[in-house]
Design an enzyme around this catalytic site. Structure first.
Site, PDB file in Angstrom:
ATOM      1  N   GLU A   1      50.291  62.516  67.568  1.00  0.00           N
ATOM      2  CA  GLU A   1      49.606  61.878  66.434  1.00  0.00           C
ATOM      3  C   GLU A   1      48.084  61.808  66.608  1.00  0.00           C
ATOM      4  O   GLU A   1      47.368  61.623  65.631  1.00  0.00           O
ATOM      5  CB  GLU A   1      50.184  60.480  66.174  1.00  0.00           C
ATOM      6  CG  GLU A   1      49.852  59.404  67.199  1.00  0.00           C
ATOM      7  CD  GLU A   1      50.819  59.334  68.371  1.00  0.00           C
ATOM      8  OE1 GLU A   1      51.515  60.336  68.632  1.00  0.00           O
ATOM      9  OE2 GLU A   1      50.873  58.288  69.042  1.00  0.00           O
TER      10      GLU A   1
ATOM     11  N   CYS B   1      56.475  59.334  73.092  1.00  0.00           N
ATOM     12  CA  CYS B   1      56.169  58.631  74.331  1.00  0.00           C
ATOM     13  C   CYS B   1      57.316  57.695  74.721  1.00  0.00           C
ATOM     14  O   CYS B   1      58.354  58.178  75.128  1.00  0.00           O
ATOM     15  CB  CYS B   1      54.821  57.932  74.248  1.00  0.00           C
ATOM     16  SG  CYS B   1      54.122  57.732  75.907  1.00  0.00           S
TER      17      CYS B   1
ATOM     18  N   HIS C   1      51.390  62.228  72.890  1.00  0.00           N
ATOM     19  CA  HIS C   1      51.187  61.647  71.554  1.00  0.00           C
ATOM     20  C   HIS C   1      50.597  62.699  70.609  1.00  0.00           C
ATOM     21  O   HIS C   1      49.373  62.837  70.537  1.00  0.00           O
ATOM     22  CB  HIS C   1      50.200  60.483  71.633  1.00  0.00           C
ATOM     23  CG  HIS C   1      50.711  59.300  72.367  1.00  0.00           C
ATOM     24  ND1 HIS C   1      51.246  58.210  71.729  1.00  0.00           N
ATOM     25  CD2 HIS C   1      50.770  59.028  73.690  1.00  0.00           C
ATOM     26  CE1 HIS C   1      51.612  57.304  72.628  1.00  0.00           C
ATOM     27  NE2 HIS C   1      51.329  57.781  73.825  1.00  0.00           N
TER      28      HIS C   1
HETATM   29  N1  GLN Z   1      55.661  52.429  78.500  1.00  0.00           N
HETATM   30  C1  GLN Z   1      55.835  53.843  78.688  1.00  0.00           C
HETATM   31  C2  GLN Z   1      55.058  54.354  79.889  1.00  0.00           C
HETATM   32  O1  GLN Z   1      54.129  53.730  80.317  1.00  0.00           O
HETATM   33  C3  GLN Z   1      55.454  54.601  77.422  1.00  0.00           C
HETATM   34  C4  GLN Z   1      54.025  54.452  77.022  1.00  0.00           C
HETATM   35  C5  GLN Z   1      53.749  54.828  75.580  1.00  0.00           C
HETATM   36  O2  GLN Z   1      54.635  54.859  74.751  1.00  0.00           O
HETATM   37  N2  GLN Z   1      52.499  55.094  75.267  1.00  0.00           N
HETATM   38  O3  GLN Z   1      55.369  55.398  80.405  1.00  0.00           O
END
Ligand code: GLN
Length: 537
Positions: A510, A382, A508
């Site tokens: 995970e 992410c 994600h």
């Molecule tokens: N801050 C980034 C976004 O909003 C990544 C978010 C995250 O890592 N869950 O796109």
């Protein structure tokens, strides 16, 4: 069979592991052929934990249907292999919101809206929601907080009423703490007795007591607890600190918890428990003695719950690769060009964590630059993936000062930008791109090889996105976009094919790794790390 409702409450102190007990019981019931779901009721007023910072609440877990949920739901899924949804996590905030919406609609016209019966009825409806789908033999409801908290009172009242109404189809498990007083060399059951009295005072008689303890509790002491608490002696079970949370189902099984639950609820016998897969995992885990160093670069390093699912995913993959993952949490805030080499030396793989905001961001670039230049297996998740793109843009594609619009709205090259449909969103809660989306992988990509297929579905939680406008420039410089959303074309996976394992995912992975099914990307990352380790040793 009738749906059976099992309630799990906690007493004396928090953090006793109600989530692990609930998950362990679910695993045991599943192994006996029942269908099971677990839900968590959280007493706080927030609608969901999405707006809570990890210091408050650890990791925010995301369900397939895009609910930002308590991290216990991660345990539920890792233990049971069954995806949870929005219905599996309800907060006081959601209960009140629904009641207030009903009041405004006029559903209670003429009536004074009160905690009892309106809030408690709303809780009861929510408790029964999953049971009413007819899909589950057992619905396990974990009540957050500790008995005696003001906030939990409406939940306990709803539980009391349900227990009364459901008779044999409801069961109460109370988890308490038996402290060991070193100076007196004694285990003490008084706090447990008090906690049970507190439950009894609100009209709930626990059926099963689980005593969390650091030391073995002698039989005769358990009998004493049974006698003082109106609980059958065989229904006083101990939960001794274990070396792994995945040991707990077996510890519970050895003491007959599953049998007890089946007998007490009159559930029809299905089959003897089959825990072969589980035992296989534990056996592998015991045999995986050789450590492998993996760095997790993030800003919440002093708080390991912030990266719970990532740590678990790495551990699962480690166990199935025959290695014990030694996860080094590295604060991105402290990383500099001068110390990065020393800090990351000896790491067989580097994982750049998800996150929000500016703090610690430069250290993530520093780590990525070092990992890229030294061709260390690197996994960006992410925000980690977004940082991968930014670092590559700055240092390889020549886009100086490239950034994400999140960190620098005036950056000359916003290689990560706010998504079009996010631009006009003013409210923070529950408005990110959330939940499972499909992704198509390029056939010849490392990701496709890892998954063994080109069509996948993974969960998201972000507002910002790879900026298509820079795709060509970045691809020419060697960063390949290998995963795309089939509907929107959004870039979900990037790789640097010239490096041995350099993969970033906007989603994600995970959230989908479980004990019985480790995640293919984590497996592939670890394999690469194991190979690379041979070179550095
Ligand atoms: N801050 C980034 C976004 O909003 C990544 C978010 C995250 O890592 N869950 O796109």
């Amino acid at each position: 069979m009738d749906t059976k409702y099992i309630f799990v409450t906690g007493g004396v102190v928090s953090s006793l592991g109600k989530g692990i007990i609930s998950s362990s019981l679910a695993r045991l019931l599943l192994s006996r052929g029942y269908s099971v779901t677990i839900q968590k009721f959280d007493p706080y007023i927030n609608i969901d934990p999405g707006t809570l910072n990890p210091y408050e609440h650890g990791e925010c877990y995301v369900t397939v249907d895009g609910h930002e949920a308590d991290l216990d739901l991660g345990h539920y899924e890792r233990f049971t292999d069954i995806p949870t949804t929005r219905a599996n996590n309800v907060t006081t905030g959601r209960i009140y919101q629904s009641v207030i919406d009903k009041e405004r609609r006029g559903d209670y016209l003429g009536k004074t809206v009160q905690i009892i019966p309106h809030i408690t009825d709303e809780i009861k409806e929510n408790v029964k929601l999953l049971g009413q789908t007819g899909k589950f033999d057992f619905v396990i409801t974990e009540i957050g907080g500790t008995v005696g908290d003001i906030e939990s009172t409406p939940f306990l009242e709803a539980m009391r009423q349900l227990k009364w109404e459901l008779g044999k189809n409801a069961l109460s498990i109370h988890l308490t703490y038996v402290p060991y007083l070193k100076a007196a060399k004694e285990l003490k059951t008084k706090p447990t007795q008090h906690s049970v009295k507190q439950l009894q005072a609100i009209g709930i008689q626990p059926d099963i007591l689980i005593l969390r303890t650091e030391k073995d509790i002698p039989q005769q002491m358990r009998r004493k607890v049974a006698q003082f608490c109106n609980v059958a002696p065989e229904a006083v079970i101990q939960s001794v600190d274990a070396s792994s949370i995945y040991q707990v189902p077996l510890m519970m099984h050895e003491q007959g918890l599953d049998e007890l639950v089946i007998r007490m609820t009159d559930a029809p016998f299905r089959r003897l428990p089959d825990l072969s897969g589980w035992n296989d995992y534990l056996r592998r885990r015991d045999n995986a003695k050789n450590e492998i160093n993996i760095a997790l670069v993030g800003k919440y390093v002093e708080l390991q719950d912030a990266y719970k699912s990532i740590a678990e995913s790495l551990m699962h993959a480690g166990v199935y690769s025959g290695r014990k993952v030694n996860l080094k949490y590295i604060s991105s805030e402290n990383l500099t060009d001068e110390n990065v080499g020393n800090t990351l030396k000896g790491m067989a793989g580097v994982l750049i964590a998800p996150g929000f905001g500016q703090r610690g961001i430069e250290g993530k670039f520093t780590a990525l630059k070092w990992a890229r230049e030294n061709d260390v297996p690197t996994f960006g998740i992410c925000l980690g993936m977004q940082c991968m793109v930014i670092e590559y843009a700055r240092n390889v594609a020549g886009l100086q000062d490239a950034n994400s619009a999140e960190m620098d709205p005036d950056a000359p090259f916003k290689v990560i930008d706010i998504m079009e449909d996010q631009k006009n969103i003013a409210k923070m809660g529950g408005t990110m791109r959330l939940g499972a989306y499909e992704c198509d992988l390029a056939e010849d990509s490392l990701a496709a090889r890892a998954y063994g297929k080109t069509s996948i579905s993974e969960r998201h939680r972000h507002r910002y996105e790879f900026n298509e406008a820079y795709r060509k420039r970045l691809e020419e410089a060697g960063l390949r976009c290998v995963g795309e959303n089939p509907q929107t074309g959004l870039v979900e996976v990037v790789e640097v094919p010239a490096l041995r394992w350099f993969v970033g995912t906007q989603y994600h992975p995970e959230y989908q790794s479980t004990v019985l099914h480790p995640h293919p990307l984590f497996m592939s990352f670890l394999e690469a790390a194991i190979d690379y380790e041979k070179e550095i040793n």
